[in-house]
Design a protein around this motif. Structure first.
Motif, PDB file in Angstrom:
ATOM      1  N   PHE A 207       0.831  -1.205   0.000  1.00 27.68           N
ATOM      2  CA  PHE A 207       0.000   0.000   0.000  1.00 27.68           C
ATOM      3  C   PHE A 207       0.868   1.258   0.000  1.00 27.68           C
ATOM      4  O   PHE A 207       0.677   2.179  -0.814  1.00 27.68           O
ATOM      5  N   TRP A 208       1.835   1.313   0.900  1.00 24.69           N
ATOM      6  CA  TRP A 208       2.658   2.514   1.001  1.00 24.69           C
ATOM      7  C   TRP A 208       3.715   2.591  -0.087  1.00 24.69           C
ATOM      8  O   TRP A 208       4.067   3.698  -0.538  1.00 24.69           O
ATOM      9  N   LEU A 209       4.211   1.460  -0.544  1.00 26.96           N
ATOM     10  CA  LEU A 209       5.125   1.486  -1.691  1.00 26.96           C
ATOM     11  C   LEU A 209       4.404   1.996  -2.930  1.00 26.96           C
ATOM     12  O   LEU A 209       4.963   2.766  -3.721  1.00 26.96           O
ATOM     13  N   ASP A 210       3.161   1.597  -3.100  1.00 28.63           N
ATOM     14  CA  ASP A 210       2.380   2.111  -4.227  1.00 28.63           C
ATOM     15  C   ASP A 210       2.109   3.606  -4.081  1.00 28.63           C
ATOM     16  O   ASP A 210       1.914   4.307  -5.083  1.00 28.63           O
ATOM     17  N   MET A 211       2.091   4.097  -2.856  1.00 27.17           N
ATOM     18  CA  MET A 211       1.953   5.539  -2.617  1.00 27.17           C
ATOM     19  C   MET A 211       3.228   6.300  -2.976  1.00 27.17           C
ATOM     20  O   MET A 211       3.214   7.529  -3.095  1.00 27.17           O
ATOM     21  N   GLY A 212       4.346   5.573  -3.092  1.00 29.96           N
ATOM     22  CA  GLY A 212       5.582   6.211  -3.512  1.00 29.96           C
ATOM     23  C   GLY A 212       6.637   6.382  -2.457  1.00 29.96           C
ATOM     24  O   GLY A 212       7.658   7.038  -2.712  1.00 29.96           O
ATOM     25  N   VAL A 213       6.442   5.800  -1.262  1.00 25.09           N
ATOM     26  CA  VAL A 213       7.472   5.970  -0.234  1.00 25.09           C
ATOM     27  C   VAL A 213       8.752   5.254  -0.655  1.00 25.09           C
ATOM     28  O   VAL A 213       8.740   4.315  -1.457  1.00 25.09           O
ATOM     29  N   ASP A 214       9.851   5.706  -0.099  1.00 19.73           N
ATOM     30  CA  ASP A 214      11.165   5.172  -0.466  1.00 19.73           C
ATOM     31  C   ASP A 214      11.692   4.149   0.524  1.00 19.73           C
ATOM     32  O   ASP A 214      12.792   3.613   0.327  1.00 19.73           O
ATOM     33  N   GLY A 215      10.927   3.865   1.560  1.00 12.56           N
ATOM     34  CA  GLY A 215      11.372   2.859   2.496  1.00 12.56           C
ATOM     35  C   GLY A 215      10.609   2.925   3.801  1.00 12.56           C
ATOM     36  O   GLY A 215       9.697   3.741   3.986  1.00 12.56           O
ATOM     37  N   PHE A 216      11.033   2.073   4.720  1.00 13.99           N
ATOM     38  CA  PHE A 216      10.355   1.921   6.002  1.00 13.99           C
ATOM     39  C   PHE A 216      11.379   1.835   7.123  1.00 13.99           C
ATOM     40  O   PHE A 216      12.384   1.133   7.009  1.00 13.99           O
ATOM     41  N   ARG A 217      11.076   2.537   8.211  1.00 13.32           N
ATOM     42  CA  ARG A 217      11.789   2.330   9.458  1.00 13.32           C
ATOM     43  C   ARG A 217      10.922   1.373  10.273  1.00 13.32           C
ATOM     44  O   ARG A 217       9.749   1.636  10.511  1.00 13.32           O
ATOM     45  N   ILE A 218      11.447   0.228  10.667  1.00 10.23           N
ATOM     46  CA  ILE A 218      10.670  -0.838  11.301  1.00 10.23           C
ATOM     47  C   ILE A 218      10.800  -0.719  12.813  1.00 10.23           C
ATOM     48  O   ILE A 218      11.866  -0.951  13.390  1.00 10.23           O
ATOM     49  N   ASP A 219       9.701  -0.348  13.445  1.00 12.60           N
ATOM     50  CA  ASP A 219       9.665  -0.192  14.889  1.00 12.60           C
ATOM     51  C   ASP A 219       9.741  -1.562  15.574  1.00 12.60           C
ATOM     52  O   ASP A 219       9.111  -2.523  15.135  1.00 12.60           O
ATOM     53  N   VAL A 220      10.541  -1.640  16.633  1.00  8.87           N
ATOM     54  CA  VAL A 220      10.696  -2.880  17.400  1.00  8.87           C
ATOM     55  C   VAL A 220      10.938  -4.070  16.458  1.00  8.87           C
ATOM     56  O   VAL A 220      10.311  -5.129  16.577  1.00  8.87           O
TER      57      VAL A 220
END
Length: 553
Positions: A207-220
């Motif tokens: 969902f968020w990759l399709d929105m165009g984000v460049d990555g994720f910071r993974i909590d815990v």
């Protein structure tokens, strides 16, 4: 110096951007949206406020923006209790606002990393509400960790695990069953052995990759998998063991299969996307397991964040960090502050004592060390993370009245110190005005009267300011071939105690961590220093708590 606009919104645009391992030497700026900029005067920062200030971040010289959670949430833990992973909380705006931030950032050649919270949800998440409503034995409860209690009538928790925020890690429902929450009771832990949980998060990623984000910071990132059978830990001070030992609820080897699965999804998308792990582990060697070539890209270096201002300890952590990352081909990361710890300008103002400090300490000493520590961090190979406001030299606000605090750990006496609110006070943009330019309606946490003098407006153009030091350092880091990713450090050992001296191709860095001046040989031409220095006859006297960058032949 270039004057930096803070109120102009860029037109939508698309630029051609490099896509080859940009994250290996990136400077990534953490935005805590609630405290960054308020566009609508309600006292709370929002996504439109972020969008309006993207030109400031571009001109500051960072490469990417990491947004702390802005998802739909009851805000029991600053948004890390997510009720809907595909919706924006109304306090921050709408999905259209998130889309605008991503588009405008890309138009300014900034990348966008968003927080992902996969260890737990909010207790207001539809899955958890259904599990509670359907009662014991319901298949819905298998998506979380529900258990009967111990004791004659099930009145005792299922095991002895403690919450990170203090007290038992279990809460009992009126129907008699208990559920696991490693954090606040409003944050029930997912059961990652259930296939629906894995399926759901793969969908959220897309969902968020399709929105165009460049990555994720993974909590815990270290917490998703629990040891089989949820065994007791035994008679230990669990909070003191965190990050120092493998726990039955943290850093279990099973998490790595999850991240290998996620990596296949990320690699389907163009643009060199990135995963960053928040992984508290006992050693940097165990941290390296998260960034093997088929898993995540980076992991926060918490050993470095917690290091005292001491040359021997800093060198040991730098060496061990680089040594641990080298076999897996991942860059080291360096960070001094974030939304969960006391700002380093205040940590360094006090005697060494961990990452939660209760007192303001010596402000002048703390700022001098913070400036020096920043130049040291930016001189090391790898990528650097900067927390909003540290470029202004902001201290923690250590005297917030109890009645304004909102950190859940503050209200659990056996938990952490509960002073995370001090690093989350909204940042100042202007010398005067309501909330020093944060917004027209005050701020959700009160700002000190001294905030105006530390604002972006006050520091812009002042060559001695901390803001201009950061701007200069980021510009030099981009321009200097020996900085960022690339060659390791070569240490000089023939230096006085308390001094760090290392070289990289065409570059050298000298750091005096002592409380007095120290003379060393000048290795070249001064590029930048955290404080005034004088070079005479081939030597330089490094003032106390000062870092100098050098251009070498």
């Amino acid at each position: 110096m270039t004057q930096h606009s803070t109120d102009e919104s860029p037109a939508f645009a698309t630029t051609t951007r490099e896509t080859t391992d940009w994250w290996r030497d990136a400077v990534i700026y953490q935005v805590y949206p609630r405290s960054f900029a308020d566009s609508d005067g309600d006292g709370t920062g929002d996504l439109e406020g972020v969008r309006r200030h993207l030109p400031y971040l571009r001109d500051l010289g960072v490469d990417a923006v990491w947004l702390s959670p802005f998802y739909a949430s009851p805000q029991a833990d600053g948004g890390y209790d997510v009720a809907d992973y595909r919706a924006v909380d109304p306090m921050y705006g709408t999905l259209l606002d998130a889309d605008a931030v991503i588009r405008d950032a890309h138009g300014l050649d900034l990348r966008v990393i968003v927080d992902l919270v996969p260890n737990h949800s909010s207790d207001q998440h539809e899955w958890f509400k259904r599990a509670v409503a359907e009662g014991p034995g319901s298949p819905s409860r298998d998506r979380y960790h529900f258990r009967p209690g111990k004791g004659a009538n099930g009145e005792l928790p299922p095991n002895d695990w403690e919450s990170i925020f203090g007290g038992p890690a279990w809460t009992r429902l009126p129907d008699g069953e208990w559920y696991l929450h490693l954090f606040a009771p409003e944050q029930p832990d997912f059961n990652w052995e259930h296939p629906a949980v894995a399926d759901e998060f793969r969908s959220i990623l897309r969902f968020w990759l399709d929105m165009g984000v460049d990555g994720f910071r993974i909590d815990v990132a270290h917490g998703l998998v629990k040891a089989e059978g949820l065994p007791d830990l035994g008679a230990h001070d669990q909070l003191k063991l965190l990050g120092n030992d493998v726990m039955p609820f943290f850093d279990q080897d099973g998490v790595h299969a999850i991240y290998r699965s996620w990596r296949t999804i990320l690699d389907e998308y163009d643009g060199d996307k990135v995963f960053v792990a928040e992984a508290w582990t006992p050693t940097v060697e165990r941290t390296a397991n998260y960034v093997r070539p088929d898993e995540l890209h980076q992991a926060f270096n918490f050993q470095y964040l917690g290091a005292p201002w001491d040359a021997t300890e800093l060198r040991a952590i730098i060496d061990s960090s680089l040594d641990a990352m080298r076999p897996v081909g991942a860059p080291a990361t360096w960070v001094l502050s974030n939304h969960d710890v006391t700002r380093h300008a205040t940590r360094y103002a006090n005697p060494p004592g961990g990452t939660q400090i209760r007192t303001a300490g010596n402000r002048e000493l703390g700022l001098r060390r913070a400036r020096a520590a920043t130049l040291l961090m930016l001189a090391l190979p790898g990528s650097a993370y900067v927390y909003q406001g540290e470029e202004l030299g902001l201290p923690d606000v250590t005297d917030l009245p109890d009645e304004v605090r909102q950190d859940p750990s503050f209200f659990r006496a056996q938990g952490q110190d509960g002073f995370r609110d001090g690093c989350r006070v909204p940042i100042p943009w202007t010398v005067e005005g309501p909330s020093y330019g944060f917004g027209d309606g005050g701020s959700w946490l009160p700002q000190p009267e001294s905030w105006g003098a530390l604002s972006v407006e006050a520091q812009t153009g002042d060559p001695d300011s901390t803001l201009e030091l950061y701007r200069s350092a980021f510009a030099l880091r981009r321009a200097q071939p020996g900085l960022g990713a690339g060659a390791d450090v070569t240490w000089h050992d023939d230096v006085p105690d308390g001094v760090l001296f290392f070289e990289r191709p065409g570059f050298a860095c000298t750091v005096n961590t002592t409380g007095g001046p120290v003379s060393v040989t000048a290795p070249g031409r001064v590029l930048l220093s955290s404080g005034p220095v004088t070079v005479e006859d081939g030597s330089v006297e490094l003032p106390a708590d000062t870092t100098v960058w050098w251009e070498t032949v």
